[in-house]
Design an enzyme around this catalytic site. Structure first.
Site, PDB file in Angstrom:
ATOM      1  N   LYS A 158       3.015  28.926 -27.633  1.00  0.00           N
ATOM      2  CA  LYS A 158       1.782  28.766 -27.333  1.00  0.00           C
ATOM      3  C   LYS A 158       1.772  27.435 -25.817  1.00  0.00           C
ATOM      4  O   LYS A 158       1.328  27.779 -24.555  1.00  0.00           O
ATOM      5  CB  LYS A 158       1.103  28.271 -27.733  1.00  0.00           C
ATOM      6  CG  LYS A 158      -1.063  27.517 -27.640  1.00  0.00           C
ATOM      7  CD  LYS A 158      -1.080  28.652 -26.262  1.00  0.00           C
ATOM      8  CE  LYS A 158      -2.813  28.431 -25.540  1.00  0.00           C
ATOM      9  NZ  LYS A 158      -3.066  29.004 -24.313  1.00  0.00           N
ATOM     10  N   LYS A 201      -3.532  17.704 -22.914  1.00  0.00           N
ATOM     11  CA  LYS A 201      -2.705  17.989 -24.650  1.00  0.00           C
ATOM     12  C   LYS A 201      -2.011  18.570 -24.845  1.00  0.00           C
ATOM     13  O   LYS A 201      -0.833  18.682 -25.330  1.00  0.00           O
ATOM     14  CB  LYS A 201      -4.161  17.818 -24.945  1.00  0.00           C
ATOM     15  CG  LYS A 201      -4.179  18.018 -26.801  1.00  0.00           C
ATOM     16  CD  LYS A 201      -3.909  19.216 -27.382  1.00  0.00           C
ATOM     17  CE  LYS A 201      -5.321  20.701 -27.267  1.00  0.00           C
ATOM     18  NZ  LYS A 201      -5.304  21.960 -27.438  1.00  0.00           N
TER      19      LYS A 201
HETATM   20  P1  NAD Z   1     -14.431  22.778 -27.218  1.00  0.00           P
HETATM   21  O1  NAD Z   1     -14.029  21.408 -27.324  1.00  0.00           O
HETATM   22  O2  NAD Z   1     -15.336  23.617 -26.515  1.00  0.00           O
HETATM   23  O3  NAD Z   1     -13.841  23.145 -28.298  1.00  0.00           O
HETATM   24  C1  NAD Z   1     -13.833  22.835 -30.099  1.00  0.00           C
HETATM   25  C2  NAD Z   1     -15.464  22.695 -31.033  1.00  0.00           C
HETATM   26  O4  NAD Z   1     -15.002  22.427 -32.558  1.00  0.00           O
HETATM   27  C3  NAD Z   1     -16.727  22.016 -30.492  1.00  0.00           C
HETATM   28  O5  NAD Z   1     -17.755  22.689 -30.282  1.00  0.00           O
HETATM   29  C4  NAD Z   1     -16.673  20.481 -31.417  1.00  0.00           C
HETATM   30  O6  NAD Z   1     -17.537  20.270 -31.681  1.00  0.00           O
HETATM   31  C5  NAD Z   1     -16.020  21.560 -33.117  1.00  0.00           C
HETATM   32  N1  NAD Z   1     -15.289  20.064 -34.104  1.00  0.00           N
HETATM   33  C6  NAD Z   1     -14.692  19.698 -33.623  1.00  0.00           C
HETATM   34  N2  NAD Z   1     -13.901  18.829 -34.446  1.00  0.00           N
HETATM   35  C7  NAD Z   1     -14.896  19.422 -35.398  1.00  0.00           C
HETATM   36  C8  NAD Z   1     -14.960  19.264 -36.990  1.00  0.00           C
HETATM   37  N3  NAD Z   1     -14.885  18.248 -37.533  1.00  0.00           N
HETATM   38  N4  NAD Z   1     -15.832  19.820 -37.780  1.00  0.00           N
HETATM   39  C9  NAD Z   1     -16.460  20.766 -37.289  1.00  0.00           C
HETATM   40  N5  NAD Z   1     -16.818  20.670 -36.045  1.00  0.00           N
HETATM   41  C10 NAD Z   1     -15.745  19.957 -34.844  1.00  0.00           C
HETATM   42  O7  NAD Z   1     -12.834  23.456 -26.690  1.00  0.00           O
HETATM   43  P2  NAD Z   1     -12.189  24.881 -26.419  1.00  0.00           P
HETATM   44  O8  NAD Z   1     -11.736  24.743 -25.173  1.00  0.00           O
HETATM   45  O9  NAD Z   1     -13.020  26.177 -27.219  1.00  0.00           O
HETATM   46  O10 NAD Z   1     -10.605  24.749 -26.975  1.00  0.00           O
HETATM   47  C11 NAD Z   1     -10.152  25.223 -28.837  1.00  0.00           C
HETATM   48  C12 NAD Z   1      -9.207  25.526 -28.749  1.00  0.00           C
HETATM   49  O11 NAD Z   1      -8.763  26.925 -28.024  1.00  0.00           O
HETATM   50  C13 NAD Z   1      -8.141  24.227 -28.517  1.00  0.00           C
HETATM   51  O12 NAD Z   1      -7.182  23.741 -29.116  1.00  0.00           O
HETATM   52  C14 NAD Z   1      -7.538  24.945 -26.818  1.00  0.00           C
HETATM   53  O13 NAD Z   1      -6.976  24.352 -26.653  1.00  0.00           O
HETATM   54  C15 NAD Z   1      -7.434  26.158 -27.420  1.00  0.00           C
HETATM   55  N6  NAD Z   1      -8.042  27.135 -26.265  1.00  0.00           N
HETATM   56  C16 NAD Z   1      -8.331  27.018 -24.767  1.00  0.00           C
HETATM   57  C17 NAD Z   1      -8.889  27.877 -24.704  1.00  0.00           C
HETATM   58  C18 NAD Z   1      -9.795  27.908 -22.585  1.00  0.00           C
HETATM   59  O14 NAD Z   1     -10.108  28.461 -21.932  1.00  0.00           O
HETATM   60  N7  NAD Z   1     -11.127  26.948 -23.125  1.00  0.00           N
HETATM   61  C19 NAD Z   1      -7.964  28.788 -23.927  1.00  0.00           C
HETATM   62  C20 NAD Z   1      -7.509  28.381 -24.523  1.00  0.00           C
HETATM   63  C21 NAD Z   1      -6.733  27.970 -25.818  1.00  0.00           C
END
Ligand code: NAD
Length: 305
Positions: free
Chosen positions: A175, A243
């Site tokens: 990744k 990040k």
């Molecule tokens: P986001 O911030 O939209 O979602 C994260 C979720 O986790 C939020 O709803 C938050 O409330 C929840 N959360 C945080 N701490 C928590 C806890 N202690 N208990 C329960 N829920 C909790 O982020 P995202 O865009 O969905 O990304 C999530 C992961 O996937 C990240 O590591 C990101 O780098 C990766 N990612 C994102 C994308 C993208 O296009 N958005 C693509 C590939 C990978």
């Protein structure tokens, strides 16, 4: 319900997790979900998932537990923090961490869970919100092959490409490689669009021409279109790509890889965050480059959404 595949829990229903969990529920898996802000569970519940009040409640009786959380510290907190799930997992459970986090921390988490008889797969994804919603993600997996065999039917509900890259941490290394490729691509494409605009050439026509040749990429197709539309709603938040590049830069440094481009991209992303755009989509990097290049947006373009 797909009783034969077992029960699945999903923690973290953000931009990515909501679509991934919804696909599990929609495809008939016995799914229980939890998110820190309960409102985010509502659309997933509408697809047939049960909503738990706590992370520990969500994982009770689960055979496979998915995490989709922002960063390394969040994964540590959900696994091992004061209200963490580790002690509530039955021996034999497989935890699938789809978050993008530090590969070294991943190996540490895997070791701590193994001591409890629990397997951890690092399984970060690529494909964005659209891939999560459509169930067409690419998943890069590190960890034991037997654990992947258990998790694969669930993963297949959300990903069309599942590659077992290697041992624990290998998925996170893949990744980091992915993020180096796509972020360098976006910064380069943003500089190209700024050049077109500064030279009085329509950037949409330039993009159209480039899509037919060797510069074609998902970034040019999707993210540059979003930039040209001045649609800075996330998508993929600037804070998260910063990040990811920070993780990649540390890995590059530890492995002593000569990597001036990744270092420069990280500086650009940090500058974007420092300009107050942490929660904008990362395509806003193109807007920053336009501002620093004194490019006026073409007449008639809508203001930032
Ligand atoms: P986001 O911030 O939209 O979602 C994260 C979720 O986790 C939020 O709803 C938050 O409330 C929840 N959360 C945080 N701490 C928590 C806890 N202690 N208990 C329960 N829920 C909790 O982020 P995202 O865009 O969905 O990304 C999530 C992961 O996937 C990240 O590591 C990101 O780098 C990766 N990612 C994102 C994308 C993208 O296009 N958005 C693509 C590939 C990978």
């Amino acid at each position: 319900m797909m009783e034969s595949a077992g029960r699945v829990a999903f923690i973290g229903l953000g931009i990515m997790g909501a679509g991934m969990a919804a696909n599990l529920a929609r495809k008939g898996f016995d799914t229980t979900v939890f998110n820190r802000g309960a409102a985010k569970a509502v659309p997933v519940a509408a697809c047939g998932a049960r909503v738990a009040a706590t992370a520990r409640e969500a994982v009770g009786g689960a055979d496979v537990v998915f995490l989709c959380l922002p960063a390394t510290g969040d994964v540590a907190a959900v696994l091992f923090g004061a209200a963490g799930i580790a002690d509530s997992l039955a021996a034999g459970t497989v935890v699938v961490d789809t978050s993008t986090i530090d590969p070294v921390a991943t190996r540490d988490f895997a070791g701590r869970l193994a001591a409890l008889g629990v397997s951890l797969l690092d399984a970060p994804v690529s494909g964005g919100q659209k891939g999560a919603d459509d169930g067409t993600l690419t998943c890069m997996v590190g960890g034991p092959a037997e654990a992947l065999a258990t998790a694969r039917p669930f993963l297949a509900a959300m990903a069309t490409t599942i590659v077992h890259v290697g041992a624990s941490g290998a998925g996170q290394v893949a990744k980091a490689c992915n993020q180096i490729c796509v972020s360098a691509n976006l910064v380069g494409a943003s500089e190209a669009m700024a050049l077109a605009m500064k030279m009085g050439v329509d950037p949409s026509r330039v993009r159209e021409a480039l899509l037919g040749g060797a510069a074609r990429s998902v970034v040019l197709e999707r993210h540059v279109q979003k930039l040209l539309d001045r649609d800075f709603r996330p998508g993929f938040r600037t804070a998260l790509i910063t990040k990811d590049l920070t993780i990649a830069a540390k890995a590059l440094n530890d492995a002593q890889v000569f990597a001036p481009v990744a270092a420069a991209v990280l500086q650009v992303l940090k500058g974007l965050g420092a300009s107050g755009r942490q929660d904008d989509d990362w395509c806003a990097v193109g807007d920053l480059i336009q501002q620093l290049s004194a490019v006026a947006p073409p007449e008639g373009t809508p203001p930032a959404a």
